[in-house]
Design a protein around this motif. Structure first.
Motif, PDB file in Angstrom:
ATOM      1  N   LEU A 100      -5.511   5.376   1.005  1.00 56.25           N
ATOM      2  CA  LEU A 100      -4.479   4.396   0.704  1.00 56.25           C
ATOM      3  C   LEU A 100      -4.532   4.118  -0.785  1.00 56.25           C
ATOM      4  O   LEU A 100      -5.584   4.230  -1.415  1.00 56.25           O
ATOM      5  CB  LEU A 100      -4.711   3.099   1.480  1.00 56.25           C
ATOM      6  CG  LEU A 100      -4.544   3.178   2.990  1.00 56.25           C
ATOM      7  CD1 LEU A 100      -4.835   1.823   3.618  1.00 56.25           C
ATOM      8  CD2 LEU A 100      -3.162   3.643   3.367  1.00 56.25           C
ATOM      9  N   PHE A 111       0.812  -1.212   0.000  1.00 59.88           N
ATOM     10  CA  PHE A 111       0.000   0.000   0.000  1.00 59.88           C
ATOM     11  C   PHE A 111       0.846   1.262   0.000  1.00 59.88           C
ATOM     12  O   PHE A 111       1.911   1.311   0.597  1.00 59.88           O
ATOM     13  CB  PHE A 111      -0.924   0.023   1.225  1.00 59.88           C
ATOM     14  CG  PHE A 111      -1.885  -1.121   1.267  1.00 59.88           C
ATOM     15  CD1 PHE A 111      -3.036  -1.107   0.505  1.00 59.88           C
ATOM     16  CD2 PHE A 111      -1.622  -2.227   2.045  1.00 59.88           C
ATOM     17  CE1 PHE A 111      -3.921  -2.165   0.527  1.00 59.88           C
ATOM     18  CE2 PHE A 111      -2.492  -3.292   2.083  1.00 59.88           C
ATOM     19  CZ  PHE A 111      -3.646  -3.266   1.316  1.00 59.88           C
ATOM     20  N   ARG A 146       0.240   5.808   0.130  1.00 55.38           N
ATOM     21  CA  ARG A 146      -0.658   6.724   0.814  1.00 55.38           C
ATOM     22  C   ARG A 146      -0.733   8.053   0.073  1.00 55.38           C
ATOM     23  O   ARG A 146       0.269   8.574  -0.391  1.00 55.38           O
ATOM     24  CB  ARG A 146      -0.146   6.954   2.227  1.00 55.38           C
ATOM     25  CG  ARG A 146      -1.108   7.697   3.090  1.00 55.38           C
ATOM     26  CD  ARG A 146      -0.746   7.544   4.537  1.00 55.38           C
ATOM     27  NE  ARG A 146      -1.380   8.595   5.284  1.00 55.38           N
ATOM     28  CZ  ARG A 146      -1.036   8.973   6.476  1.00 55.38           C
ATOM     29  NH1 ARG A 146      -0.038   8.381   7.080  1.00 55.38           N
ATOM     30  NH2 ARG A 146      -1.669   9.938   7.080  1.00 55.38           N
TER      31      ARG A 146
END
Length: 153
Positions: free
Chosen positions: A52, A45, A47
């Motif tokens: 996200l 992931f 950001r």
């Protein structure tokens, strides 16, 4: 010393701990301690603010024909997104409420970017199917508009 890191903290953000710094001069109160937070990268992931991001590989048939794609979430069960037929490479879809926790306790979104994966090795049957597809779509030039625009510029 243990420091509580609040939710939604950003990389480079400073957290102030009152009275936890160096002792004051001539018996004065202790100063403040500032902790600079460095948020490590996650292997899956990314950001963007409270959202996200994740890149999900899909097959050409999934992108062309549409279908359901399971997507991992951070700390929760996977979500299933419906890929519409004709989904282009690089399209970003939104899974509401599946992102990072905000300061107010709500969650941002999970932004899912589709990446069409081309197989490196094809079986004979898959190669035959692709050859048949190429013949069925012969005459369509996906770059025609590009060359027309280049002439006019």
């Amino acid at each position: 010393m243990q420091v509580r890191i609040p939710a939604a903290v950003n990389d480079g953000q400073r957290i102030r701990l009152r009275g936890k710094g160096a002792p004051g001069e001539r018996g004065g109160p202790a100063g403040d301690l500032y902790v600079v937070v460095h948020v490590g990268e996650h292997p899956v992931f990314g950001r963007k603010g409270d959202n996200l991001t994740v890149t999900v590989p899909v097959t050409y048939p999934e992108a062309a024909l549409g279908g359901d794609v399971r997507v991992p979430t951070l700390g929760g069960p996977p979500v299933t997104l419906k890929l519409p037929p004709g989904t282009p490479n690089g399209r970003t879809m939104r899974a509401r409420g599946k992102g990072a926790v905000r300061k107010d306790g709500t969650r941002g979104d999970l932004l899912v970017t589709v990446e069409v994966r081309v197989p490196k090795d094809l079986s004979g049957k898959a190669r035959d199917a692709l050859e048949a597809y190429r013949e069925a779509t012969a005459g369509e030039d996906p770059r025609a508009e590009l060359f027309e625009a280049a002439k006019g510029a």
